[in-house]
Design an enzyme around this catalytic site. Sequence first.
Site, PDB file in Angstrom:
ATOM      1  N   GLN A   1       0.783  -1.291  -0.252  1.00 50.11           N
ATOM      2  CA  GLN A   1      -0.204  -0.067   0.073  1.00 50.11           C
ATOM      3  C   GLN A   1       0.993   1.288  -0.098  1.00 50.11           C
ATOM      4  O   GLN A   1       0.243   2.483  -0.089  1.00 50.11           O
ATOM      5  CB  GLN A   1      -0.867  -0.079   1.479  1.00 50.11           C
ATOM      6  CG  GLN A   1      -1.632  -1.253   1.567  1.00 50.11           C
ATOM      7  CD  GLN A   1      -2.514  -1.065   2.659  1.00 50.11           C
ATOM      8  OE1 GLN A   1      -3.457  -0.609   3.125  1.00 50.11           O
ATOM      9  NE2 GLN A   1      -1.778  -2.040   3.603  1.00 50.11           N
TER      10      GLN A   1
ATOM     11  N   ASP B   1       6.252   4.759  -1.106  1.00 55.15           N
ATOM     12  CA  ASP B   1       7.585   5.245  -0.969  1.00 55.15           C
ATOM     13  C   ASP B   1       8.807   4.577  -1.989  1.00 55.15           C
ATOM     14  O   ASP B   1       9.645   5.239  -1.771  1.00 55.15           O
ATOM     15  CB  ASP B   1       7.809   5.388   0.480  1.00 55.15           C
ATOM     16  CG  ASP B   1       7.937   3.906   0.905  1.00 55.15           C
ATOM     17  OD1 ASP B   1       8.145   2.819   0.392  1.00 55.15           O
ATOM     18  OD2 ASP B   1       7.715   3.719   2.203  1.00 55.15           O
TER      19      ASP B   1
ATOM     20  N   HIS C   1      -1.454   1.612  -4.075  1.00 51.34           N
ATOM     21  CA  HIS C   1      -1.733   3.262  -3.948  1.00 51.34           C
ATOM     22  C   HIS C   1      -0.868   3.972  -4.532  1.00 51.34           C
ATOM     23  O   HIS C   1      -0.968   5.216  -4.201  1.00 51.34           O
ATOM     24  CB  HIS C   1      -1.905   3.308  -2.307  1.00 51.34           C
ATOM     25  CG  HIS C   1      -2.955   2.744  -1.534  1.00 51.34           C
ATOM     26  ND1 HIS C   1      -3.176   2.726  -0.298  1.00 51.34           N
ATOM     27  CD2 HIS C   1      -4.156   2.157  -1.903  1.00 51.34           C
ATOM     28  CE1 HIS C   1      -4.081   1.889   0.142  1.00 51.34           C
ATOM     29  NE2 HIS C   1      -4.942   1.639  -1.004  1.00 51.34           N
TER      30      HIS C   1
ATOM     31  N   CYS D   1      -0.589  14.886 -15.230  1.00 52.21           N
ATOM     32  CA  CYS D   1      -1.178  16.023 -15.537  1.00 52.21           C
ATOM     33  C   CYS D   1      -2.931  15.600 -15.527  1.00 52.21           C
ATOM     34  O   CYS D   1      -3.188  14.681 -16.288  1.00 52.21           O
ATOM     35  CB  CYS D   1      -1.050  16.674 -16.878  1.00 52.21           C
ATOM     36  SG  CYS D   1      -2.369  18.027 -17.502  1.00 52.21           S
TER      37      CYS D   1
ATOM     38  N   CYS E   1      -4.406  16.453 -19.502  1.00 55.51           N
ATOM     39  CA  CYS E   1      -3.978  15.733 -20.726  1.00 55.51           C
ATOM     40  C   CYS E   1      -3.453  14.318 -20.189  1.00 55.51           C
ATOM     41  O   CYS E   1      -3.137  13.819 -21.294  1.00 55.51           O
ATOM     42  CB  CYS E   1      -3.074  16.560 -21.560  1.00 55.51           C
ATOM     43  SG  CYS E   1      -1.298  16.731 -20.847  1.00 55.51           S
TER      44      CYS E   1
ATOM     45  N   CYS F   1       1.469  21.540 -16.137  1.00 55.81           N
ATOM     46  CA  CYS F   1       1.982  20.661 -17.338  1.00 55.81           C
ATOM     47  C   CYS F   1       2.770  21.673 -18.234  1.00 55.81           C
ATOM     48  O   CYS F   1       2.097  22.732 -18.472  1.00 55.81           O
ATOM     49  CB  CYS F   1       0.709  19.993 -17.680  1.00 55.81           C
ATOM     50  SG  CYS F   1       0.980  19.267 -19.291  1.00 55.81           S
TER      51      CYS F   1
ATOM     52  N   GLY G   1       3.048  -4.535   9.041  1.00 56.65           N
ATOM     53  CA  GLY G   1       2.928  -3.170   9.306  1.00 56.65           C
ATOM     54  C   GLY G   1       1.882  -2.495   8.633  1.00 56.65           C
ATOM     55  O   GLY G   1       1.851  -1.261   7.972  1.00 56.65           O
TER      56      GLY G   1
HETATM   57  C1  BJW Z   1       4.622  -1.249  12.689  1.00 54.05           C
HETATM   58  C2  BJW Z   1       5.963  -0.685  13.003  1.00 54.05           C
HETATM   59  C3  BJW Z   1       7.234  -1.332  12.943  1.00 54.05           C
HETATM   60  C4  BJW Z   1       4.341   0.784  12.990  1.00 54.05           C
HETATM   61  N1  BJW Z   1       6.974  -2.756  12.524  1.00 54.05           N
HETATM   62  N2  BJW Z   1       4.740  -2.650  12.378  1.00 54.05           N
HETATM   63  C5  BJW Z   1     -16.371   2.451   5.012  1.00 54.05           C
HETATM   64  C6  BJW Z   1     -15.955   0.956   4.957  1.00 54.05           C
HETATM   65  C7  BJW Z   1     -15.161   0.514   4.070  1.00 54.05           C
HETATM   66  C8  BJW Z   1     -14.608   1.153   3.163  1.00 54.05           C
HETATM   67  C9  BJW Z   1     -14.978   2.509   2.957  1.00 54.05           C
HETATM   68  C10 BJW Z   1     -15.599   3.145   3.770  1.00 54.05           C
HETATM   69  N3  BJW Z   1     -15.889   4.512   3.699  1.00 54.05           N
HETATM   70  C11 BJW Z   1     -15.091   4.589   2.843  1.00 54.05           C
HETATM   71  C12 BJW Z   1     -14.424   3.779   2.430  1.00 54.05           C
HETATM   72  C13 BJW Z   1     -13.426   3.588   1.315  1.00 54.05           C
HETATM   73  C14 BJW Z   1     -12.306   3.828   1.746  1.00 54.05           C
HETATM   74  C15 BJW Z   1     -11.770   3.483   2.980  1.00 54.05           C
HETATM   75  O1  BJW Z   1     -11.286   2.199   3.022  1.00 54.05           O
HETATM   76  N4  BJW Z   1     -11.946   4.175   4.094  1.00 54.05           N
HETATM   77  C16 BJW Z   1     -11.868   3.638   5.433  1.00 54.05           C
HETATM   78  C17 BJW Z   1     -10.510   4.401   5.940  1.00 54.05           C
HETATM   79  C18 BJW Z   1     -12.863   3.564   6.186  1.00 54.05           C
HETATM   80  N5  BJW Z   1     -11.372   3.432   0.723  1.00 54.05           N
HETATM   81  C19 BJW Z   1     -11.122   4.130  -0.660  1.00 54.05           C
HETATM   82  O2  BJW Z   1     -11.479   5.319  -0.829  1.00 54.05           O
HETATM   83  C20 BJW Z   1     -10.298   3.654  -1.521  1.00 54.05           C
HETATM   84  N6  BJW Z   1     -10.839   3.449  -3.127  1.00 54.05           N
HETATM   85  C21 BJW Z   1     -11.980   2.761  -2.956  1.00 54.05           C
HETATM   86  O3  BJW Z   1     -12.605   2.332  -2.051  1.00 54.05           O
HETATM   87  O4  BJW Z   1     -12.598   2.914  -4.216  1.00 54.05           O
HETATM   88  C22 BJW Z   1     -13.801   2.518  -4.386  1.00 54.05           C
HETATM   89  C23 BJW Z   1     -14.781   3.681  -4.334  1.00 54.05           C
HETATM   90  C24 BJW Z   1     -14.605   4.589  -5.294  1.00 54.05           C
HETATM   91  C25 BJW Z   1     -15.603   5.573  -5.129  1.00 54.05           C
HETATM   92  C26 BJW Z   1     -16.674   5.695  -4.161  1.00 54.05           C
HETATM   93  C27 BJW Z   1     -16.605   4.661  -3.296  1.00 54.05           C
HETATM   94  C28 BJW Z   1     -15.834   3.691  -3.569  1.00 54.05           C
HETATM   95  C29 BJW Z   1      -8.890   4.217  -1.853  1.00 54.05           C
HETATM   96  C30 BJW Z   1      -7.813   4.352  -0.591  1.00 54.05           C
HETATM   97  C31 BJW Z   1      -6.867   5.103  -0.907  1.00 54.05           C
HETATM   98  C32 BJW Z   1      -5.771   5.173   0.463  1.00 54.05           C
HETATM   99  N7  BJW Z   1      -4.918   6.188  -0.039  1.00 54.05           N
HETATM  100  C33 BJW Z   1      -3.874   6.407   1.195  1.00 54.05           C
HETATM  101  C34 BJW Z   1      -3.364   7.645   0.737  1.00 54.05           C
HETATM  102  C35 BJW Z   1      -2.231   7.343  -0.197  1.00 54.05           C
HETATM  103  C36 BJW Z   1      -1.384   8.559  -0.885  1.00 54.05           C
HETATM  104  C37 BJW Z   1      -0.280   8.944   0.163  1.00 54.05           C
HETATM  105  O5  BJW Z   1       0.464   8.302   0.553  1.00 54.05           O
HETATM  106  O6  BJW Z   1      -0.577  10.249   0.497  1.00 54.05           O
HETATM  107  O7  BJW Z   1      -3.074   5.309   1.350  1.00 54.05           O
HETATM  108  S1  BJW Z   1      -4.781   6.538   2.734  1.00 54.05           S
HETATM  109  C38 BJW Z   1      -3.404   5.899   3.635  1.00 54.05           C
HETATM  110  O8  BJW Z   1      -3.804   4.542   4.365  1.00 54.05           O
HETATM  111  C39 BJW Z   1      -2.551   5.364   2.694  1.00 54.05           C
HETATM  112  C40 BJW Z   1      -1.992   3.949   3.038  1.00 54.05           C
HETATM  113  O9  BJW Z   1      -1.638   3.330   2.128  1.00 54.05           O
HETATM  114  C41 BJW Z   1      -3.193   3.386   3.507  1.00 54.05           C
HETATM  115  C42 BJW Z   1      -3.163   2.332   4.651  1.00 54.05           C
HETATM  116  O10 BJW Z   1      -2.280   2.938   5.823  1.00 54.05           O
HETATM  117  P1  BJW Z   1      -1.277   1.634   6.510  1.00 54.05           P
HETATM  118  O11 BJW Z   1      -0.173   1.389   5.439  1.00 54.05           O
HETATM  119  O12 BJW Z   1      -2.131   0.601   7.050  1.00 54.05           O
HETATM  120  O13 BJW Z   1      -0.818   2.554   7.519  1.00 54.05           O
HETATM  121  P2  BJW Z   1      -1.225   3.007   9.041  1.00 54.05           P
HETATM  122  O14 BJW Z   1      -0.500   4.058   9.446  1.00 54.05           O
HETATM  123  O15 BJW Z   1      -2.589   2.877   9.271  1.00 54.05           O
HETATM  124  O16 BJW Z   1      -0.660   1.550   9.716  1.00 54.05           O
HETATM  125  C43 BJW Z   1       0.683   1.540  10.108  1.00 54.05           C
HETATM  126  C44 BJW Z   1       0.695   0.078  10.990  1.00 54.05           C
HETATM  127  O17 BJW Z   1       2.238  -0.240  11.195  1.00 54.05           O
HETATM  128  C45 BJW Z   1       0.093   0.194  12.365  1.00 54.05           C
HETATM  129  O18 BJW Z   1      -0.552  -0.787  12.540  1.00 54.05           O
HETATM  130  C46 BJW Z   1       1.441   0.218  13.399  1.00 54.05           C
HETATM  131  O19 BJW Z   1       1.120  -0.551  14.612  1.00 54.05           O
HETATM  132  C47 BJW Z   1       2.389  -0.636  12.479  1.00 54.05           C
HETATM  133  N8  BJW Z   1       3.814  -0.226  12.553  1.00 54.05           N
HETATM  134  N9  BJW Z   1       5.652   0.691  13.162  1.00 54.05           N
HETATM  135  C48 BJW Z   1       5.770  -3.361  12.278  1.00 54.05           C
HETATM  136  N10 BJW Z   1       8.458  -0.977  13.190  1.00 54.05           N
HETATM  137 ZN    ZN Z   2      -1.362  18.437 -19.261  1.00 57.61          ZN
END
Ligand code: BJW
Ligand code: ZN
Length: 250
Positions: free
Chosen positions: A100, A103, A118, A126, A129, A147, A187
């Site tokens: 996900q 980086d 992601h 852009c 276009c 762009c 993670g």
């Molecule tokens: C360690 C550690 C160490 C620390 N060792 N461990 C209700 C129910 C279900 C779904 C939805 C809902 N309402 C809305 C939705 C959909 C929504 C969603 O899921 N929302 C929920 C939050 C409720 N999803 C979307 O919108 C997705 N698209 C989609 O569903 O399309 C269909 C659709 C389209 C149109 C309309 C409706 C539906 C898209 C999701 C895109 C997520 N984007 C991001 C940003 C990316 C860009 C950027 O980086 O700027 O992605 S959000 C952010 O969260 C990022 C991450 O990839 C993602 C997940 O986070 P992650 O990786 O789990 O990180 P953390 O911080 O949460 O957790 C870190 C973990 O590491 C922790 O557990 C720590 O304990 C652990 N840790 N140190 C081991 N050393």
């Molecule tokens: Zn353009």
Amino acid sequence: MKFSDKLLARLRRAESICVLTGAGISAESGVPTFRGGDGLWKKFKPEELANFDAFIRNPDVVWEWYAYRKKVIQEVVPNPAHVALAELEKLVTDFTLVTQNVDNLHRRAGSMRVLELHGNIERSYCISCRKKFPDVKPPDNRTAPRCDTCGGLIRPDVVWFGELLPQDVFAEAEKAAARCDLFLCIGTSAVVYPAAMLPSTALNHGAYLVEINAEYTDLSSRAHESLLGKAGTIVPAIVQALHTLRNPTP
Ligand code: BJW
Ligand code: ZN
């Protein structure tokens, strides 16, 4: 590090392994996670930064945030967990790494095939276009870049809330989750969908599900095992165990 007999048996005979990583795997490299303690969402609100409407309302603010994160990412290096997964790819014939993270640290660690659900923060495009910009920088780190072909706004090639994931990439990840016999979830808080569906897909198809995380998550009650601790310690130990089990010294 000691692992359960069940996990060791699974490691010995696994023919297909699928791994899902999240921000926690890069935490020890110095990349902030999103949720929890010092997570990015403590200071910045996802609804103000990680969706398309927010970008259109205030592209400069969104770009300032991404310019800051790009700088952080460029200054860090992959950690032993990333390196171990690059090694695992060489040891297992049917291996799929799904991330996900945006980086690029898996590729920088040497992983050859990475399914990026992601997007990737290093790429941009852009919105008018669709011209691709492999490594664009905001002119002064504060103003959204434009762009050079059509003058449209350039955005980071990442997936924001409410946007579809790249469908071909997600379909491949789903297939890998469905056919694997061991699924490692590393993670991630496992709260963002549809990525968070992948462990369930693996479970529904009979895979052994192992979570590696600093703390219990929404997934823990469904995982066969939750290994609590740092990815940078546990993941290399798992890969070492698999290597030893498959190459016993005579
Ligand atoms: C360690 C550690 C160490 C620390 N060792 N461990 C209700 C129910 C279900 C779904 C939805 C809902 N309402 C809305 C939705 C959909 C929504 C969603 O899921 N929302 C929920 C939050 C409720 N999803 C979307 O919108 C997705 N698209 C989609 O569903 O399309 C269909 C659709 C389209 C149109 C309309 C409706 C539906 C898209 C999701 C895109 C997520 N984007 C991001 C940003 C990316 C860009 C950027 O980086 O700027 O992605 S959000 C952010 O969260 C990022 C991450 O990839 C993602 C997940 O986070 P992650 O990786 O789990 O990180 P953390 O911080 O949460 O957790 C870190 C973990 O590491 C922790 O557990 C720590 O304990 C652990 N840790 N140190 C081991 N050393
Ligand atoms: Zn353009």
